[in-house]
Design a protein around this motif. Sequence first.
Motif, PDB file in Angstrom:
ATOM      1  N   SER A 189       0.679  -1.246  -0.072  1.00 27.68           N
ATOM      2  CA  SER A 189      -0.252  -0.040   0.345  1.00 27.68           C
ATOM      3  C   SER A 189       0.736   0.912   0.260  1.00 27.68           C
ATOM      4  O   SER A 189       0.559   1.935  -0.653  1.00 27.68           O
ATOM      5  N   ILE A 190       2.346   1.609   0.797  1.00 24.16           N
ATOM      6  CA  ILE A 190       2.769   2.679   0.890  1.00 24.16           C
ATOM      7  C   ILE A 190       3.121   2.761  -0.288  1.00 24.16           C
ATOM      8  O   ILE A 190       3.619   4.286  -0.944  1.00 24.16           O
ATOM      9  N   LEU A 191       3.923   2.182  -1.129  1.00 21.51           N
ATOM     10  CA  LEU A 191       5.048   1.802  -2.200  1.00 21.51           C
ATOM     11  C   LEU A 191       3.555   2.499  -3.341  1.00 21.51           C
ATOM     12  O   LEU A 191       4.042   3.212  -4.176  1.00 21.51           O
ATOM     13  N   ARG A 192       2.479   1.828  -3.184  1.00 21.14           N
ATOM     14  CA  ARG A 192       1.175   2.051  -4.529  1.00 21.14           C
ATOM     15  C   ARG A 192       1.173   4.058  -4.247  1.00 21.14           C
ATOM     16  O   ARG A 192       0.887   4.345  -5.147  1.00 21.14           O
ATOM     17  N   ARG A 193       0.727   3.425  -3.147  1.00 22.93           N
ATOM     18  CA  ARG A 193       0.410   5.207  -3.027  1.00 22.93           C
ATOM     19  C   ARG A 193       1.879   6.539  -2.938  1.00 22.93           C
ATOM     20  O   ARG A 193       1.459   7.637  -3.715  1.00 22.93           O
ATOM     21  N   MET A 194       2.523   5.857  -2.652  1.00 19.62           N
ATOM     22  CA  MET A 194       4.276   6.635  -2.934  1.00 19.62           C
ATOM     23  C   MET A 194       4.051   6.962  -4.417  1.00 19.62           C
ATOM     24  O   MET A 194       4.713   8.108  -5.306  1.00 19.62           O
ATOM     25  N   GLY A 195       3.837   5.598  -5.304  1.00 17.77           N
ATOM     26  CA  GLY A 195       3.364   6.092  -7.061  1.00 17.77           C
ATOM     27  C   GLY A 195       3.015   6.816  -7.604  1.00 17.77           C
ATOM     28  O   GLY A 195       2.905   7.280  -8.861  1.00 17.77           O
ATOM     29  N   GLU A 196       2.150   7.251  -6.578  1.00 20.99           N
ATOM     30  CA  GLU A 196       0.635   8.126  -7.161  1.00 20.99           C
ATOM     31  C   GLU A 196       0.507   9.903  -6.538  1.00 20.99           C
ATOM     32  O   GLU A 196       0.345  10.528  -7.632  1.00 20.99           O
ATOM     33  N   ILE A 197       1.858  10.111  -6.636  1.00 22.32           N
ATOM     34  CA  ILE A 197       2.042  11.460  -6.290  1.00 22.32           C
ATOM     35  C   ILE A 197       3.041  11.533  -7.158  1.00 22.32           C
ATOM     36  O   ILE A 197       4.679  11.321  -7.612  1.00 22.32           O
ATOM     37  N   ALA A 198       2.454  12.052  -8.930  1.00 23.41           N
ATOM     38  CA  ALA A 198       3.347  12.410 -10.016  1.00 23.41           C
ATOM     39  C   ALA A 198       3.097  13.110 -10.947  1.00 23.41           C
ATOM     40  O   ALA A 198       3.680  13.785 -11.053  1.00 23.41           O
ATOM     41  N   TYR A 199       2.878  14.061  -9.846  1.00 21.63           N
ATOM     42  CA  TYR A 199       2.216  16.125 -10.732  1.00 21.63           C
ATOM     43  C   TYR A 199       2.040  16.974  -9.823  1.00 21.63           C
ATOM     44  O   TYR A 199       1.330  16.819  -8.830  1.00 21.63           O
ATOM     45  N   LEU A 200       2.382  18.246  -9.732  1.00 30.79           N
ATOM     46  CA  LEU A 200       1.778  19.341  -9.419  1.00 30.79           C
ATOM     47  C   LEU A 200       2.069  20.446  -9.740  1.00 30.79           C
ATOM     48  O   LEU A 200       2.586  20.248 -11.338  1.00 30.79           O
ATOM     49  N   MET A 201       0.694  21.386  -9.665  1.00 27.10           N
ATOM     50  CA  MET A 201       0.629  22.457 -11.144  1.00 27.10           C
ATOM     51  C   MET A 201       1.103  23.627 -10.683  1.00 27.10           C
ATOM     52  O   MET A 201       0.744  24.080  -9.847  1.00 27.10           O
ATOM     53  N   LEU A 202       1.952  24.668 -10.941  1.00 29.84           N
ATOM     54  CA  LEU A 202       2.566  25.446 -10.376  1.00 29.84           C
ATOM     55  C   LEU A 202       1.971  27.085 -11.118  1.00 29.84           C
ATOM     56  O   LEU A 202       1.918  26.769 -12.541  1.00 29.84           O
ATOM     57  N   ASP A 203       1.856  27.666 -10.696  1.00 31.23           N
ATOM     58  CA  ASP A 203       1.719  29.139 -11.047  1.00 31.23           C
ATOM     59  C   ASP A 203       3.353  30.121 -12.133  1.00 31.23           C
ATOM     60  O   ASP A 203       4.567  28.939 -11.677  1.00 31.23           O
ATOM     61  N   ALA A 204       3.228  30.064 -13.384  1.00 28.21           N
ATOM     62  CA  ALA A 204       4.562  30.667 -14.251  1.00 28.21           C
ATOM     63  C   ALA A 204       5.295  31.152 -13.490  1.00 28.21           C
ATOM     64  O   ALA A 204       6.327  31.254 -13.653  1.00 28.21           O
ATOM     65  N   GLU A 205       4.609  32.049 -12.886  1.00 29.48           N
ATOM     66  CA  GLU A 205       5.576  33.609 -11.641  1.00 29.48           C
ATOM     67  C   GLU A 205       6.568  32.714 -11.066  1.00 29.48           C
ATOM     68  O   GLU A 205       7.840  32.446 -10.239  1.00 29.48           O
TER      69      GLU A 205
END
Length: 257
Positions: A185-201
């Motif tokens: 379960s731990i390995l699967r959930r860590m693998g789901e941390i795959a994306y972050l959206m930031l403002d251009a600045e």
Amino acid sequence: MGRYALALSLFLFFLLLGNARGEIVQHFDAGGNLVPATRKSSPTSAVKVQKYSVAQSLGLRSDVHYEFYPVFGKTFAEIVKSAEENGPFNKKTRKRQTSAFAWSLDWSYQFSYATEYDEENDILHCDILIHDIALSYDITVTLPVLTDDSSLNDIEKDLWKNYIAGLLESEHSKVKIVKDDTQESILRRMGEIAYLMLDAEQEENAERLIERHVREETAHIGKETIAKIREKLDQYEKKSASGASSNSQKQSEKKQP
């Protein structure tokens, strides 16, 4: 096979084009709180079993640290009483117990990331890959050890052996709940941390913001995982206590004329 090839290609992409970060280590206590790192001893090398301990012959796990406290008596009943009176103190129940179980969870990992500027929407896409995950469980089981069994007959020695076997079975069941049932379960959930959206600045601070995001998300996984482990441990202890109470009642009824 297709999923494996995709994962491998993504990993190679991050290695070649992404930004690699150093190792991150997080330590959690049994309450799910992040705590400073502690120096650990090897589970098996730290075990000091005295001459008349039967625990070693019953099978000890190499991934568990064992501690022993001495008990005394000339009969099986006296030895059990000694264990009940001298066992480790349970702060939760405010009573002494014949065996004890303590645990904590640590892990380390590395992460890489790649960013892409979306000119149309004026945002920064951040793709994240957590890799080289290593889980570490610091588990300690405390058991009674009989320092002298010379006064016991063969029947009482067998009774003592069965008594220790029961304690070991109970504590090893808890080890399974903490360790064996949580890794996937731990390995699967860590693998789901795959994306972050930031403002251009935020692009110039992207590295710091991505690392903070990863740390916070993995800390959240740790807290939730430990909460589930504690819930399972509580259920197991209640079930064990209920079973022990039921067996005691049955034995009492058999003794009645």
